[in-house]
Design a protein around this motif. Sequence first.
Motif, PDB file in Angstrom:
ATOM      1  N   LEU A 119      11.589   2.922   8.411  1.00 33.83           N
ATOM      2  CA  LEU A 119      12.481   2.269   9.366  1.00 33.83           C
ATOM      3  C   LEU A 119      13.725   1.718   8.668  1.00 33.83           C
ATOM      4  O   LEU A 119      13.648   1.208   7.543  1.00 33.83           O
ATOM      5  CB  LEU A 119      11.754   1.138  10.089  1.00 33.83           C
ATOM      6  CG  LEU A 119      10.476   1.515  10.849  1.00 33.83           C
ATOM      7  CD1 LEU A 119       9.906   0.305  11.564  1.00 33.83           C
ATOM      8  CD2 LEU A 119      10.741   2.648  11.829  1.00 33.83           C
ATOM      9  N   GLN A 120      14.841   1.795   9.356  1.00 32.30           N
ATOM     10  CA  GLN A 120      16.118   1.325   8.823  1.00 32.30           C
ATOM     11  C   GLN A 120      16.610   0.122   9.630  1.00 32.30           C
ATOM     12  O   GLN A 120      16.086  -0.182  10.686  1.00 32.30           O
ATOM     13  CB  GLN A 120      17.153   2.460   8.876  1.00 32.30           C
ATOM     14  CG  GLN A 120      16.719   3.734   8.161  1.00 32.30           C
ATOM     15  CD  GLN A 120      17.671   4.894   8.406  1.00 32.30           C
ATOM     16  OE1 GLN A 120      18.493   4.848   9.315  1.00 32.30           O
ATOM     17  NE2 GLN A 120      17.554   5.937   7.599  1.00 32.30           N
ATOM     18  N   ASN A 121      17.644  -0.531   9.102  1.00 30.90           N
ATOM     19  CA  ASN A 121      18.291  -1.658   9.797  1.00 30.90           C
ATOM     20  C   ASN A 121      17.276  -2.732  10.198  1.00 30.90           C
ATOM     21  O   ASN A 121      17.235  -3.191  11.348  1.00 30.90           O
ATOM     22  CB  ASN A 121      19.048  -1.167  11.039  1.00 30.90           C
ATOM     23  CG  ASN A 121      20.033  -0.061  10.713  1.00 30.90           C
ATOM     24  OD1 ASN A 121      20.712  -0.113   9.696  1.00 30.90           O
ATOM     25  ND2 ASN A 121      20.118   0.942  11.566  1.00 30.90           N
ATOM     26  N   LYS A 122      16.475  -3.152   9.248  1.00 25.02           N
ATOM     27  CA  LYS A 122      15.405  -4.122   9.512  1.00 25.02           C
ATOM     28  C   LYS A 122      15.963  -5.491   9.911  1.00 25.02           C
ATOM     29  O   LYS A 122      16.927  -5.980   9.312  1.00 25.02           O
ATOM     30  CB  LYS A 122      14.517  -4.286   8.272  1.00 25.02           C
ATOM     31  CG  LYS A 122      13.807  -3.021   7.846  1.00 25.02           C
ATOM     32  CD  LYS A 122      12.767  -3.309   6.794  1.00 25.02           C
ATOM     33  CE  LYS A 122      13.357  -3.753   5.470  1.00 25.02           C
ATOM     34  NZ  LYS A 122      13.876  -2.642   4.686  1.00 25.02           N
ATOM     35  N   GLN A 123      15.315  -6.101  10.912  1.00 30.87           N
ATOM     36  CA  GLN A 123      15.619  -7.467  11.319  1.00 30.87           C
ATOM     37  C   GLN A 123      14.320  -8.200  11.628  1.00 30.87           C
ATOM     38  O   GLN A 123      13.327  -7.581  12.030  1.00 30.87           O
ATOM     39  CB  GLN A 123      16.509  -7.484  12.565  1.00 30.87           C
ATOM     40  CG  GLN A 123      17.949  -7.051  12.324  1.00 30.87           C
ATOM     41  CD  GLN A 123      18.791  -7.237  13.570  1.00 30.87           C
ATOM     42  OE1 GLN A 123      18.429  -6.779  14.655  1.00 30.87           O
ATOM     43  NE2 GLN A 123      19.908  -7.905  13.441  1.00 30.87           N
ATOM     44  N   VAL A 124      14.324  -9.518  11.457  1.00 30.35           N
ATOM     45  CA  VAL A 124      13.152 -10.326  11.781  1.00 30.35           C
ATOM     46  C   VAL A 124      12.952 -10.327  13.291  1.00 30.35           C
ATOM     47  O   VAL A 124      13.906 -10.489  14.059  1.00 30.35           O
ATOM     48  CB  VAL A 124      13.330 -11.771  11.257  1.00 30.35           C
ATOM     49  CG1 VAL A 124      12.223 -12.677  11.770  1.00 30.35           C
ATOM     50  CG2 VAL A 124      13.352 -11.779   9.736  1.00 30.35           C
ATOM     51  N   LEU A 125      11.709 -10.140  13.721  1.00 32.58           N
ATOM     52  CA  LEU A 125      11.405 -10.111  15.144  1.00 32.58           C
ATOM     53  C   LEU A 125      11.408 -11.513  15.749  1.00 32.58           C
ATOM     54  O   LEU A 125      12.018 -11.746  16.796  1.00 32.58           O
ATOM     55  CB  LEU A 125      10.041  -9.444  15.371  1.00 32.58           C
ATOM     56  CG  LEU A 125       9.578  -9.294  16.826  1.00 32.58           C
ATOM     57  CD1 LEU A 125      10.535  -8.400  17.609  1.00 32.58           C
ATOM     58  CD2 LEU A 125       8.155  -8.731  16.880  1.00 32.58           C
TER      59      LEU A 125
END
Length: 364
Positions: A119-125
């Motif tokens: 997965l790319q462009n990871k952000q905290v949920l």
Amino acid sequence: MLIQDVINAIEEIAPLAYAEDFDNVGLLIGDKNEKVTGVLVSLDTLEAVVDEAIEKNYNLIVSFHPIIFSGLKKLTGKNYVERVALKAIKNNIAIYAPHTALDNSFVGVNAKICDVLGLQNKQVLIPQKNTIKKLTTFVPTESVAKVREAIFNAGGGSIGNYDQCSFNIQGTGTFRGNENSNPVIGEKGKIQFEEETQIGITYAKHLESKILKALFNSHPYEEVAYEITTLENTNQHIGIGMIGELENAQNPIDFLKFVKERMQTGCVRHSELTDKKIKKVAVLGGSGAFAIPNAIMAGADIYITGDVKYHDFYKAENKIIIADIGHYETEQYTKNLLVEYLTKKFTNFAVVLSVCNTNPVKYL
């Protein structure tokens, strides 16, 4: 190297300040001042894991899950928790558990799942609240650069991709020392007007003691005037779960088969499939049913987690696909993460992945 040195390294990426309130993290058994003979990394600490550490002559087990979760009133060996604790103590083996501190780390459990799935462009949920603090202090003009630099060196002033961030306002401060004072500037008993700079700097909450130590050591005044506030700002680098994107969208069946293979699970339980291709993926290692609404609000096409109950699957409501791949399976690569990280940090003793499979769930 001491056990404390290994602990310090782990807490660089998983400060215990970010563990959930219900958790029991940190050094659970052992003396932090013992020299390290070797580190065995496991997801859980079972008797077989302690036996493996004994056989290898390693005196530190880094276990993602804490073996002691609630209070122990007796140590008689009546259950596996007590037997593990007794065996570790008898053999001088320390046990350290980062658990939800590593769950909430931007490079922790959920980041590893994202990496395994590409997965790319990871952000905290779900960003953790109250993790950003602000220090406001007042410094005589000639000492501003020294104080500001000391706070920067302690980790203050970092915002996202930027560091050495501060806001500075010029003004005039007043003070008068009593008979017991020892003013650096001015005279006791006389009011002093001094050109000062008000410095405002944000910092991560786990750095507070370092920030204050830097302030007090660098500030010229006998009494340092300062204020600390907790900000409501969202911190996108601390929190539970993650959301990322696939490079190329996939149809649901193909993606679920891909997840099953990459996450090495014997079973994928999922809600009704949607017609939409999978592009945006939310993940949360461990028991993550509570975050289904967050995954939907974030616009995820699928949510991958563990321990989803029967009625939780109804929450999908054709807005998202919920995929339960198992508690152990979502967290298993955390062991690899810790081994890779500690191996890079330390080369003078062995850091080894436990050969024990501690998953209590079996599949036919």
